[in-house]
Design an enzyme around this catalytic site. Structure first.
Site, PDB file in Angstrom:
ATOM      1  N   GLU A 173       0.836  -1.207   0.000  1.00 31.26           N
ATOM      2  CA  GLU A 173       0.000   0.000   0.000  1.00 31.26           C
ATOM      3  C   GLU A 173       0.868   1.254   0.000  1.00 31.26           C
ATOM      4  OE1 GLU A 173      -2.723  -0.066   3.283  1.00 31.26           O
ATOM      5  OE2 GLU A 173      -4.177  -1.324   2.237  1.00 31.26           O
TER       6      GLU A 173
ATOM      7  N   GLU B 230      -6.285  -7.321  -0.621  1.00 31.50           N
ATOM      8  CA  GLU B 230      -6.663  -7.056   0.772  1.00 31.50           C
ATOM      9  C   GLU B 230      -8.007  -6.351   0.806  1.00 31.50           C
ATOM     10  OE1 GLU B 230      -3.509  -5.376   3.218  1.00 31.50           O
ATOM     11  OE2 GLU B 230      -4.981  -4.130   4.253  1.00 31.50           O
TER      12      GLU B 230
END
Length: 461
Positions: free
Chosen positions: A300, A387
Site C-alpha cells: 500500500e 486485501e
C-alpha cells in the site's frame, strides 16, 4: 413454472443426528427436507436449497412455510422475503432465479426461537416438508451471528472439482483484464491474507495442516504472506526471521497445492528499494519456477506520485523478478493505500503478466472507489484485490461490519473476474480478525469464526 425439488439436510455443528424429515415421492415429483446449519440454544441458522429436478431450465422459484408460535425469522439473505404473521414466502432474487437442469441455489435465514418450518410448499404445488426436531445440542462457544453470512451467486461456469487448485489451474497468466489458467479459461482466486507476519498472535499462516483445512473446508485457493517490512521486528530489522516465515508459507502452499502471494507489506517501499530488489530477486531465482507463486511488490503506497515514485520502484523490482522468473504474475501496489488504480491506468508498466492492486474496506469505501476500478478496467488494467475487509479502513477497531456494501464489492469482483484475499488470518477483537480466542493452530475453526469471517468463508465456498 417447472417442478422443483427442495433439498436440505439438518446438521448442527456437524453432530446433530436423526432430525431430518424427508418426503418420499416419485422421481418426477418434489422432495423436501429442512436444514439447520448452526444453533445457539435460543435460535438457529437455517438454510433451504432449491434444485431444478427437471431436464430443462427454470426461470423462477418460490418457497413458503410457517413457523410455530414463539419463533420468528429475524434476518434472511439470497431471497426476497414476504412475511404475513407466521407465514413466510421466499422467492428468487435477480441472480439466482434461473436454474439449469439439475442446478441448485440456496437461501438462508436466522430464527429467534427453536421452532422449525412446517407446511412447506414449493411454487404452490402442495408438496410439503417438515423441519424435524429442534436442535438439542449445546450451544457453541461463540455467540450467534449478528449478521447473516450471505452466500454468493453461483459462478457463470462451475469451477473444476478434481485435484488441488494448482493441479486444476496450473500456470496462471493475465489475459486482457482478467486472470486465466493454463488452458485460457478465466480464473477468480479467493482466499485470505495473513496478519503482518511480525505481529501475528500465533503462526496460523505458517501451519500446513491449517492451510490444507482451509483448502478443503473453505475452498481456499490462495494465501497471502503479508511480510511486514518497516516496523520494528519486521524484515528490515530481522530479515532472517521474516524470510523464514515467508518461505515456510511458500513451501506449505506447494505441499497443499494452493497459490501463494509473497507480499512486500510496506507503505514507504521507495525508501528500501535496494532491499526489495535483493529480496524478490533471490526468491525469484529459488521459487520462480513454481506455478504457485504470485509476487506483490508493494502492498500500500501512501499518497506518492505514481509516475515519479511508485512506477520507477515497481520497474526496478519487476526487472529483478523477471531476470529469474519470466512468467509468474506480479501484482503492483497503487497510490493512496492501493486505491488510485485509475492513476496507474494512465501510465501502466510495460511487461507481461502484470496486475494492479485495489484495496477496500466496505464501511469506508463504496461506489466511488469501484468507479476508479471500472475506469482502470476500461483502460485495460487487470486488477487483484489482495486485501479487503467488511469494516472500516482501520480493520474494524470498532467491531462493526458493513455486509451489504461488502456484498456489492463481492458482486463487482465476481462480475469482473477479480481475484481476492481477505484480511486477516489472526485472533483479535478487530472486525477483520477471522478467528476468535482459542482457535487451534491446525484448523478446525467452524466454531471459532469471528467478525466478518462467516461472510468471507461463505464467499470463498
Amino acid at each position: 413454472m417447472r417442478t422443483l425439488r427442495l433439498v436440505t439436510s439438518l446438521a448442527v455443528a456437524g453432530l446433530l443426528a436423526g432430525a431430518v424429515a424427508t418426503i418420499a415421492t416419485p422421481a418426477s415429483a418434489a422432495t423436501a427436507a429442512f436444514s439447520v446449519t448452526n444453533s445457539w440454544g435460543s435460535g438457529y441458522q437455517g438454510q433451504v436449497t432449491v434444485t431444478n429436478d427437471t431436464s430443462a431450465p427454470i426461470s423462477g422459484w418460490r418457497v413458503e412455510f410457517d413457523l410455530p408460535a414463539g419463533s420468528r425469522i429475524s434476518q434472511s439473505w439470497n431471497a426476497q422475503q414476504v412475511t404475513a404473521g407466521s407465514h413466510y414466502t421466499f422467492s428468487n432474487v435477480s441472480w439466482n432465479g434461473t436454474l439449469g437442469a439439475g442446478a441448485s441455489t440456496s437461501f438462508g435465514f436466522l430464527v429467534d426461537g427453536t421452532g422449525t418450518p412446517v407446511n412447506c410448499t414449493i411454487n404452490g404445488n402442495g408438496v410439503s416438508c417438515s423441519g424435524g426436531t429442534p436442535p438439542t445440542t449445546p450451544p457453541p462457544t461463540t455467540p450467534p451471528p449478528t449478521t447473516p453470512p450471505p452466500t454468493t451467486p453461483p459462478p457463470t461456469t462451475p469451477p473444476p472439482t478434481a485435484g488441488t487448485p494448482v493441479e486444476r489451474y496450473g500456470q496462471l497468466r493475465v489475459c486482457g483484464t482478467t486472470m486465466c489458467d493454463r488452458s485460457g479459461a478465466r480464473v477468480q482466486l479467493r482466499g485470505v491474507s495473513s496478519m503482518w507476519l511480525n505481529w501475528e498472535t500465533a503462526p496460523y499462516a505458517e501451519n500446513l495442516s491449517a492451510l490444507r483445512w482451509m483448502r478443503d473446508n473453505w475452498n481456499l485457493q490462495v494465501i497471502r504472506a503479508a511480510m511486514g517490512v518497516e516496523p520494528a521486528g519486521a524484515y528490515l530489522s530481522d530479515p532472517n526471521r521474516a524470510r523464514a516465515q515467508v518461505e515456510t508459507i511458500i513451501n506449505n502452499a506447494v505441499s497443499a497445492g494452493v497459490y501463494v502471494i509473497v507480499d512486500w507489506h510496506a507503505h514507504e517501499a521507495q525508501n528500501n528499494q535496494s532491499q526489495a530488489v535483493a529480496f524478490f530477486g533471490d526468491l525469484a531465482r529459488r521459487y520462480g519456477h513454481l506455478p504457485n507463486v504470485i509476487w506483490e511488490t508493494w502492498n500500500e503506497p501512501l499518497q506518492f506520485s505514481w509516475t515519479g515514485v511508485i512506477k520507477p520502484y515497481h520497474q526496478a523490482v519487476v526487472s529483478a523478478i523477471r531476470a529469474a522468473d519470466p512468467d509468474n504474475i506480479v501484482v503492483l501496489g497503487t497510490p493512496t493505500w492501493s486505491q488510485d488504480v485509475d492513476a496507474a491506468a494512465a501510465s501502466p508498466l510495460s511487461g507481461t503478466n502484470l496486475m494492479y492492486t485495489l484495496h477496500f474496506y466496505s464501511c469506508t469505501h463504496g461506489a466511488s472507489l469501484r468507479a476508479k476500478g471500472d475506469a482502470a478496467i476500461r483502460a485495460g488494467l487487470a486488477l487483484f484485490v489482495t486485501e479487503w475487509g467488511a469494516s472500516n479502513a482501520d480493520g474494524g477497531l470498532d467491531g462493526r461490519a458493513c455486509l451489504p456494501e461488502a456484498q456489492s464489492w463481492i458482486d463487482w469482483m465476481r462480475a469482473n473476474g477479480i481475484s481476492w484475499t481477505a484480511w486477516k488470518l489472526d485472533v483479535g477483537t478487530d472486525t477483520t480478525n477471522l478467528l476468535s480466542p482459542g482457535a487451534p493452530l491446525t484448523g478446525g475453526w467452524n466454531n471459532y469464526l469471528h467478525g466478518h469471517a462467516p461472510f468471507v468463508v461463505a464467499n470463498m465456498r
